[in-house]
Design a protein around this motif. Structure first.
Motif, short mmCIF file in Angstrom:
data_model
loop_
_atom_site.label_atom_id
_atom_site.label_comp_id
_atom_site.label_asym_id
_atom_site.label_seq_id
_atom_site.Cartn_x
_atom_site.Cartn_y
_atom_site.Cartn_z
N GLU A 1 -10.67 -7.59 -5.34
CA GLU A 1 -9.91 -8.44 -4.42
C GLU A 1 -10.36 -9.90 -4.51
OE1 GLU A 1 -10.78 -4.66 -1.96
OE2 GLU A 1 -11.37 -5.51 -3.89
N GLU B 1 -1.47 -2.14 6.58
CA GLU B 1 -2.09 -1.57 5.40
C GLU B 1 -2.16 -0.06 5.56
OE1 GLU B 1 -5.84 -3.33 4.58
OE2 GLU B 1 -5.01 -5.25 3.98
N GLY C 1 -6.39 -0.12 -4.28
CA GLY C 1 -5.02 -0.05 -4.75
C GLY C 1 -4.84 0.77 -6.01
N HIS D 1 0.42 8.08 -5.12
CA HIS D 1 0.25 6.74 -4.55
C HIS D 1 1.49 6.35 -3.75
CE1 HIS D 1 -0.65 2.45 -4.28
NE2 HIS D 1 -1.89 2.73 -4.67
N GLY E 1 1.77 -0.77 1.81
CA GLY E 1 0.80 -0.32 0.84
C GLY E 1 -0.62 -0.67 1.21
N THR E 2 -1.46 -0.67 0.19
CA THR E 2 -2.90 -0.75 0.39
C THR E 2 -3.37 -2.13 0.83
OG1 THR E 2 -2.97 0.80 -1.47
CG2 THR E 2 -5.07 -0.06 -0.68
N GLY F 1 -0.18 -7.91 -1.15
CA GLY F 1 -0.30 -7.42 -2.52
C GLY F 1 1.05 -7.06 -3.11
N ASN G 1 3.18 -3.85 -4.76
CA ASN G 1 3.36 -2.46 -5.12
C ASN G 1 4.04 -2.38 -6.48
OD1 ASN G 1 2.20 -1.15 -2.95
ND2 ASN G 1 4.11 -0.93 -1.82
N CYS H 1 -1.24 -0.41 -6.51
CA CYS H 1 -1.08 -1.64 -5.73
C CYS H 1 -2.02 -2.70 -6.26
CB CYS H 1 -1.37 -1.37 -4.25
SG CYS H 1 -1.20 -2.83 -3.19
N PRO I 1 -3.91 -6.19 -5.47
CA PRO I 1 -4.24 -7.06 -4.33
C PRO I 1 -4.00 -8.53 -4.66
CG PRO I 1 -6.24 -6.44 -5.50
CD PRO I 1 -5.12 -5.69 -6.17
#
Length: 710
Positions: free
Chosen positions: A520, A604, A652, A660, A670-671, A675, A677, A699, A701
């Motif tokens: 990240e 998230e 991700g 996922h 998403g995560t 971010g 997807n 995913c 970031p």
């Protein structure tokens, strides 16, 4: 409304083309289209963003001027009109471009358009009615569909592969959650048939390479090739279900070799400079401009019997051949399209300057597509000065955006994070091949091993295309480092999309274990989404499995960056065995990709990611990593986590694949907030004409810079 728009006038009117507008009782015969493109986003001072796009139709020559009507779908408000601009006309056809300006509103919006008084010469599939497309909201980023290799190699049984069946799935997903743009990563059309059932067949059949190299490309051959390329475009761009997508999802395209002819740019320099290759380079560029970019082509293209065309200046083909301009109109551009990054000098084999692209894909995503074909040789992908132009443009755009851009999507037609095949290059270019080449030249033995052009090994042009080929290694490394620097300076996550290789995969660059940097916060973390082919057949299972076994951890010579591929494919699509069970990183099945931004306001979620990244790492810790598995670029393994990259690098990537949350290709949750997807949609059964697919997700970031003292 923007000043360029006006109410639809009544009755005929003189226009910028010097011809009459259509009237209620006139009809224009359409040969191809409509095709819709996205061009760029305008940001007027103090106003809402303006979406700029174009619609193209090809008609029979007509004294009438078509007009396009458009407006918000379902609205009874004022209809706007766009007057047709004639880009090109000869005695057989006319190309018309309509420029659309759409002011963005608070949320995504559907806009419809129609061109009155058209008559389609083929099965219309409802084309007499209105078409529609979608634009994002003013505070939103675009939803993206990415594809490549949209055609068939020579000799492929197209019926066995159900034609362009995956476009049915593209259209289905578009109905679920609309795409705002579809990016063509190269080979949007396959023109290779020009050498088998087209005007180059007699030339290819010349046995003597010297005679073939010095064969003239006169105006007669140019005209025949011109007709072939035009007919092939009309046929393919009118083929369903691809044609439906062409009219509904705005396109952005960069070309590759098959848009010209297989291997263009990667044969030996002496052969690439022959008259026939220079000639088809010009003809293919003409129709690439018209069909794929909706822009006027050069006035003339290269022939050997017109001295005016046989040299190029800094603008391209030096001057016009009067034979090519007879009874022909070509619109004279007053300025380059604002999305273009135009090279300074013409390519070595195409007598035109490269045209890379930059545009905003809505609020927070920027896009840059590199024209990696116009300047390509066996020893370079792009001129150094072209890279300078591209990075100068990116710097200007990012500075002007004042931090609004968080993601940059870079289009490289050929993958850059991909397994090495240097050992195969060495074999195919070694002296061991020389006796076989001699037998082929004299007796035709091993014909499938050698190409029909310069007599070289057929597979070498594909290997030479790769950034990982030995002659491109320095250029590749420099590009990666410049992208990393750009990401760090502007806090922008760089994601690379690529095609060409006829399988799906995800490669990643990232800081090596010595840095202990979370992805990240890592500007070196750059995923390479590889999605290919949407139509062409995949390679054999054995090839995909071989590539998977070559998935080693490679070390860039900067001493900071590692690279490897993600174990993305946790199960076979629909239970159909496309590769070995051990192969989790290369998927030899037709596919396309969906990219959807996760809004900062979205919650998230780790739905489907059952154990989180720690458990994934523990599960993978039992993997046997061969001792000294360093790859070949950097010899010494850095200190730190030596296995980093063989498992998920962040949340991700945890349980990337069918489980996922991004796998469905639709969700914007998403995560990571902010971010992207990514879903790679993989064909389940090539005999199914519906084009059903299995989704595999991850995913990406956004880049969160580390603040001082953190």
């Amino acid at each position: 409304m923007p000043s360029a728009q006006q109410r639809h006038p009544q009755g005929p009117q003189e226009n910028v083309n010097g011809i009459s507008s259509t009237t209620a009782d006139s009809e224009i015969e359409v040969l191809c289209g409509p095709l819709i493109n996205y061009q760029h986003m305008g940001y007027p001072s103090g106003g809402r963003p303006i979406w700029n796009g174009t619609v193209l139709i090809v008609t029979k020559p007509t004294p009438m001027n078509p007009r396009l009507e458009y407006g918000p779908a379902g609205s009874r408000g004022e209809t706007m009109t766009a007057e047709g601009l004639k880009l090109y006309q000869d005695p057989d056809k006319a190309f018309w471009r309509f420029s659309l300006e759409v002011p963005l509103t608070d949320g995504q919006a559907e806009w419809s358009y129609a061109i009155p008084n058209l008559r389609f010469l083929s099965d219309v599939h409802g084309k007499h009615g209105r078409r529609s497309f979608w634009v994002p909201g003013a505070e939103e980023s675009m939803r993206i569909m990415f594809h490549s290799c949209n055609g068939f190699s020579l000799g492929t049984d197209e019926d066995y592969w159900s034609g362009p069946a995956l476009w049915n799935d593209v259209n289905r997903i578009h109905e679920q959650r609309p795409f705002h743009v579809m990016i063509g990563g190269g080979d949007q059309i396959y023109n290779d048939g020009v050498k088998v059932n087209g005007p180059l067949k007699p030339w290819v059949n010349i046995g003597n390479p010297h005679k073939r190299r010095h064969y003239p490309f006169d105006n007669k051959m140019r005209a025949e090739c011109d007709q072939y390329y035009y007919d092939n475009y009309v046929r393919w761009y009118s083929t369903e279900p691809f044609a439906t997508a062409n009219a509904a999802i705005p396109q952005v395209n960069i070309w590759d070799d098959h848009d010209i002819i297989d291997g263009f740019g990667s044969y030996t320099d002496g052969f690439m400079k022959c008259a026939v290759f220079r000639g088809i380079g010009g003809v293919s560029f003409k129709y690439y401009c018209l069909f794929q970019h909706h822009t006027a082509p050069p006035v003339s293209t290269y022939t050997t019997d017109a001295p005016e065309t046989m040299s190029a200046n800094h603008k391209g083909t030096a001057s016009a051949d009067p034979r090519q301009t007879e009874n022909t109109y070509v619109h004279k551009r007053t300025a380059d399209d604002p999305s273009w990054i135009v090279g300074k000098t013409p390519g070595p084999y195409v007598e035109e300057r490269s045209r890379s692209l930059y545009m905003r894909l809505g609020k927070r995503i920027a896009f840059c597509g590199l024209d990696a074909r116009t300047e390509r040789t066996r020893h370079q992908v792009n001129y150094p000065e072209t890279y300078d132009l591209i990075f100068e443009r990116l710097e200007r755009e990012f500075n002007a955006a004042h931090g609004a851009i968080t993601h940059l999507i870079i289009l490289l037609g050929v993958p850059i994070a991909y397994p090495r095949l240097a050992w195969l290059e060495n074999i195919l270019s070694s002296p061991l091949i020389a006796p076989l080449r001699l037998l082929h030249k004299r007796f035709g033995i091993a014909g499938g091993l050698f190409n029909q052009f310069d007599g070289g090994v057929e597979m070498l042009d594909d290997l030479d295309d790769h950034y990982t080929a030995r002659q491109h290694k320095d250029e590749r490394r420099e590009l990666i480092l410049r992208l990393q620097k750009l990401a760090q300076q502007h806090a922008i996550r760089v994601t690379i999309v690529s095609g060409d290789v006829h399988l799906a995969a995800v490669g990643r660059f990232y800081s090596n274990g010595a840095h202990d940097t979370p992805a990240e916060n890592d500007p070196r973390y750059m995923p390479n989404i590889i999605s290919s082919a949407i139509t062409n057949k995949p390679p054999p299972k054995a090839v995909a499995n071989l590539l998977a076994r070559r998935n080693k951890i490679h070390h860039l010579r900067d001493g900071n960056t590692d690279e490897t591929m993600l174990n993305m494919f946790n199960e076979q699509p629909g239970g159909n065995m496309k590769s070995s069970n051990a192969n989790k990183c290369t998927m030899p099945s037709r596919n396309f990709a969906c990219i959807t931004e996760i809004p900062d306001t979205a919650p998230e979620t780790m739905d489907g990611v059952t154990n989180g990244i720690a458990d994934v790492q523990r599960a993978n810790s039992s993997e046997v990593i061969p001792a000294g598995d360093t790859g070949r670029e950097g010899k010494k393994r850095p200190s730190g986590d030596k296995n980093k990259g063989h498992h998920a690098l962040h949340r991700g990537e945890a349980e990337a694949g069918t489980k996922h949350p991004a796998a469905d290709g639709v969700t914007n949750q998403g995560t990571f907030k902010g971010g992207l997807n990514v879903s790679i949609r993989v064909e389940i059964d090539n005999t199914n004409h519906n084009g059903a697919t299995q989704g595999y997700g991850l995913c990406i970031p956004k880049l969160e810079p580390v603040t001082n003292g953190a």
